[in-house]
Design an enzyme around this catalytic site. Structure first.
Site, PDB file in Angstrom:
ATOM      1  N   GLN A  34       5.512   0.385 -10.389  1.00 55.21           N
ATOM      2  CA  GLN A  34       5.149   0.076  -8.922  1.00 55.21           C
ATOM      3  C   GLN A  34       4.826  -1.725  -9.401  1.00 55.21           C
ATOM      4  OE1 GLN A  34       6.949   0.154  -6.062  1.00 55.21           O
ATOM      5  NE2 GLN A  34       4.968  -1.704  -5.363  1.00 55.21           N
ATOM      6  N   GLY A  44       7.502   3.102   1.399  1.00 56.40           N
ATOM      7  CA  GLY A  44       8.283   3.635   1.295  1.00 56.40           C
ATOM      8  C   GLY A  44       9.334   3.579   0.653  1.00 56.40           C
ATOM      9  N   GLY A  45       9.670   2.766   0.205  1.00 56.21           N
ATOM     10  CA  GLY A  45      10.926   2.182  -0.781  1.00 56.21           C
ATOM     11  C   GLY A  45       9.725   0.372  -1.477  1.00 56.21           C
ATOM     12  N   MET A  46      10.950   0.493  -2.412  1.00 59.15           N
ATOM     13  CA  MET A  46      10.731  -0.629  -3.110  1.00 59.15           C
ATOM     14  C   MET A  46      11.355  -1.522  -3.284  1.00 59.15           C
ATOM     15  SD  MET A  46       8.344  -2.580  -4.060  1.00 59.15           S
ATOM     16  CE  MET A  46       8.305  -4.453  -4.916  1.00 59.15           C
ATOM     17  N   GLU A  47      11.890  -2.109  -3.449  1.00 55.31           N
ATOM     18  CA  GLU A  47      12.807  -3.169  -3.097  1.00 55.31           C
ATOM     19  C   GLU A  47      13.699  -3.796  -4.438  1.00 55.31           C
ATOM     20  OE1 GLU A  47       9.969  -6.477  -1.530  1.00 55.31           O
ATOM     21  OE2 GLU A  47      10.472  -4.333  -1.672  1.00 55.31           O
ATOM     22  N   HIS A  90      16.321  -2.356   5.054  1.00 57.43           N
ATOM     23  CA  HIS A  90      14.815  -2.552   4.571  1.00 57.43           C
ATOM     24  C   HIS A  90      14.807  -2.761   3.110  1.00 57.43           C
ATOM     25  CE1 HIS A  90      10.665  -4.365   5.418  1.00 57.43           C
ATOM     26  NE2 HIS A  90      10.480  -3.513   4.091  1.00 57.43           N
ATOM     27  N   GLU A  91      15.008  -1.863   2.596  1.00 56.95           N
ATOM     28  CA  GLU A  91      14.899  -2.510   1.052  1.00 56.95           C
ATOM     29  C   GLU A  91      16.020  -3.679   0.505  1.00 56.95           C
ATOM     30  OE1 GLU A  91      12.033  -1.683   0.035  1.00 56.95           O
ATOM     31  OE2 GLU A  91      11.397  -0.746   1.314  1.00 56.95           O
ATOM     32  N   HIS A 130      15.910  -6.685   1.675  1.00 56.07           N
ATOM     33  CA  HIS A 130      15.240  -7.315   0.161  1.00 56.07           C
ATOM     34  C   HIS A 130      16.190  -8.132   0.144  1.00 56.07           C
ATOM     35  CE1 HIS A 130      10.793  -7.177   0.991  1.00 56.07           C
ATOM     36  NE2 HIS A 130      10.712  -6.013   1.540  1.00 56.07           N
ATOM     37  N   GLU A 188       7.733 -10.295   4.471  1.00 56.60           N
ATOM     38  CA  GLU A 188       8.373  -8.872   4.679  1.00 56.60           C
ATOM     39  C   GLU A 188       8.681  -9.383   6.507  1.00 56.60           C
ATOM     40  OE1 GLU A 188       8.488  -6.160   3.310  1.00 56.60           O
ATOM     41  OE2 GLU A 188       6.944  -6.321   2.109  1.00 56.60           O
ATOM     42  N   ASP A 221      -2.880  -6.171  -2.653  1.00 58.08           N
ATOM     43  CA  ASP A 221      -3.006  -5.356  -1.735  1.00 58.08           C
ATOM     44  C   ASP A 221      -3.156  -5.079  -0.693  1.00 58.08           C
ATOM     45  OD1 ASP A 221      -1.185  -4.566  -3.535  1.00 58.08           O
ATOM     46  OD2 ASP A 221      -2.385  -3.120  -4.848  1.00 58.08           O
ATOM     47  N   TYR A 281       4.397  -7.495   8.990  1.00 60.43           N
ATOM     48  CA  TYR A 281       5.888  -6.660   8.811  1.00 60.43           C
ATOM     49  C   TYR A 281       6.072  -6.892  10.145  1.00 60.43           C
ATOM     50  CZ  TYR A 281       5.722  -4.164   4.015  1.00 60.43           C
ATOM     51  OH  TYR A 281       4.755  -3.728   2.692  1.00 60.43           O
TER      52      TYR A 281
END
Length: 610
Positions: free
Chosen positions: A150, A279-282, A306-307, A310, A329, A384, A392
């Protein structure tokens, strides 16, 4: 938007190096930039480390410069070699500075003459903030270990020595070695991963910022959903994921029609273990997805939208610094909602807008006022900290505001032009403001002033005339809720049989936080919220129950907290338990759950019990 040849991608990446001051990198971009990275790494599960080298192709901006500065965090550097234009390799001098709490350790490499390539031989450490290592017992199949990265925001430097700033874009290739029964995948062309043999080659021909370099490895199987989409997952969740997300191709086609052709070739998904903190990473070509959205009814697939979004906003057009996060975002949340409207209808899209807006308004009073601005000032804090609902949802509402003021046709033309103009580039908020003024505000004068746009971007909170999305379905839910609370209607007569997850979430989230115990018990007896199989509903119910002091949830709540690591669904619960006098119980649960959490989640929750 047409796919672009590799040479053009490299040229774009060089021309797009932003001049923005990124306080979170040591990189000397004004002297030298990386235009391509080659990774040659072995995944050592026994010692929880990556071992090998990172090779950088260098583009010198300053003819007098003889130093390359890279970002690292918790890396052990063995040696550095550099290649000159005669093809020979030489040992380079390097200095690894003491570790800074946020930025990590500055790696300065010195050359006798400007190098064409440099190789840094190194290994990561088990505590790398951008990697999580899971034992076989911590996976679904319990047969092979699992590792995944990540890298956002500045965690790439914990497993790659790199100019770790979104202002820098580079292509990359990689050779990854694993045990023979482990499959590796990356945010790249994964064609070579189809054959599981422990030796994998990857190619990412489009220039991306370092935070989008990603890797995963474990007992992964592969199944196609369409000619352009597929899923990598552990066997236990593969078929369910395919059934849940088989509308992904339709999402791509709808977005192509609105904003230009998808520029990345394939779009696959990697289903991660429940410990994944987001939730997710693009990650381009291979979005990383939490299993908590596999609900069985497609009720949470807006995360896939959403992803995917991106791929245009964030991956294609990127914030130059993390203070400009809203450019990633806010646009992505807006495009996500447009995708949901196109695929699932306007009513669902508005419900999701309304839920998001309510969540934003609920969070903002708990944030520092300065952190409710779109263009943040981090002042040395970890980036972070920028990841609240503000970039968002406030960002999305700003774009909805512009769409409503200028009309959808004009605004779509503006957004499509913006994605085309800045494709494969990184930009600052200041650059966006200039583009907005020229191509929308001044092009159609007298509708929205430059001053109004600046209010949205630079002032805290929401403007008084901000959009306030309202769903007729939610109004109906509110009517029946009020009737039940006033004892004018019992639960059995509520028309819940056709309620969507969105209506259930609205119902739970808007119940009083001083609800009588008998009413809480009646709700649980009628709808079995404590044992819901939908993680979003479970979270909403547990928050309500803790606030109201409702007992009887402890076993289910502990199972929820120990079973998933998605920060959105666990961190607020730990905070609320601590506030409501259950800190000791919550800490005992956390000590059991902590080994299965990602380092990012551990760090956040450690602070609660510190």
């Amino acid at each position: 938007m047409k796919l672009t040849p590799l040479a053009t991608f490299v040229a774009l990446s060089l021309s797009a190096q932003a001049n923005a001051a990124d306080e979170h990198t040591y990189a000397n971009l004004s002297d030298v930039t990386t235009n391509h990275i080659y990774l040659d790494l072995n995944i050592d599960f026994d010692n929880k480390q990556l071992v090998g080298f990172a090779e950088h192709n260098l583009e010198w901006q300053n003819k007098k410069a003889r130093k390359l500065v890279l970002d690292t965090r918790d890396l052990e550097i063995d040696k550095v070699m550099y290649q000159t234009n005669d093809g020979n390799w030489h040992r380079a001098q390097f200095d690894l500075a003491p570790r800074h709490d946020v930025r990590g350790a500055k790696l300065t490499i010195s050359f006798k003459q400007q190098a064409d390539k440099v190789r840094v031989y190194y290994n990561s450490l088990p505590q790398a903030s951008g990697l999580q290592w899971l034992t076989p017992e911590q996976t679904a199949t319990k047969t092979q270990p699992f590792m995944y990265s990540q890298s956002q925001a500045i965690h790439a430097r914990s497993w790659i020595p790199v100019q770790d700033t979104p202002a820098m874009r580079a292509t990359y290739t990689a050779r990854i070695q694993t045990p023979e029964d482990v499959r590796a995948v990356m945010s790249a062309d994964n064609t070579d991963a189809f054959i599981k043999d422990g030796n994998y080659f990857f190619d990412m021909p489009q220039a991306i910022p370092p935070y989008l370099i990603a890797i995963g490895a474990g007992n992964l199987e592969y199944k196609e959903m369409s000619h352009q989409t597929a899923i990598f997952a552990e066997p236990t969740i593969l078929d369910a994921s395919v059934n849940e997300f088989n509308d992904t191709q339709a999402m791509i086609e709808k977005t192509n029609a609105m904003y230009g052709e998808y520029a990345w070739g394939r779009y696959d998904l990697l289903m991660l273990p429940p410990s994944f903190p987001f939730g997710g990473m693009e990650n381009p070509r291979l979005s990383f997805i939490t299993p908590t959205v596999v609900a069985g009814d497609k009720s949470l697939v807006n995360l896939i939208a959403h992803e995917l979004a991106h791929s245009w906003s964030g991956n294609l057009v990127t914030n130059a610094t993390w203070e400009d996060l809203w450019l990633n975002e806010g646009f992505t949340s807006y495009v996500e909602n447009r995708i949901m409207e196109e695929v699932f209808g306007r009513d669902r899209a508005v419900m999701e807008q309304a839920l998001d807006t309510a969540a934003l308004k609920g969070q903002m009073p708990n944030l520092e006022q300065g952190d409710t601005r779109l263009n943040l000032k981090l002042n040395g804090r970890d980036p972070d900290d920028a990841f609240s609902k503000v970039p968002y949802i406030k960002g999305m509402l700003f774009l909805i505001y512009l769409e409503e003021k200028f009309g959808r046709d004009r605004f779509d033309e503006f957004v499509k032009g913006y994605f085309s103009e800045y494709a494969f580039k990184s930009l600052t908020t200041k650059e966006f403001e200039a583009y907005l003024a020229k191509h929308l505000l001044n092009k159609y004068p007298g509708i929205v002033s430059v001053e109004k746009a600046k209010q949205w971007i630079h002032q805290p909170g929401l403007p008084k005339d901000a959009p306030n999305p309202t769903s007729n379905a939610f109004i109906n839910v509110d009517t029946h809720t009020k009737s039940w609370l006033n004892d004018q209607q019992d639960l059995t007569s509520l028309p819940t049989s056709n309620w969507t997850v969105h209506e259930w979430l609205h119902f739970i989230n808007n119940l009083p936080r001083d609800l009588a115990k008998d009413k809480m018990a009646a709700l649980d007896n009628s709808f079995n919220f404590t044992h819901s199989t939908n993680d979003e509903i479970s979270f909403a119910w547990f928050m309500l129950a803790i606030d109201n002091g409702y007992t009887g949830i402890d076993d289910a709540l502990a199972e929820h907290l120990e079973g998933i690591g998605r920060r959105k669904l666990i961190v607020p619960l730990y905070k609320l338990l601590a506030e409501k006098g259950q800190k000791e119980w919550a800490h005992a649960v956390y000590l059991k759950a902590r080994p299965g959490y990602h380092p990012l989640a551990q760090g956040t929750i450690d602070a609660i019990f510190k």
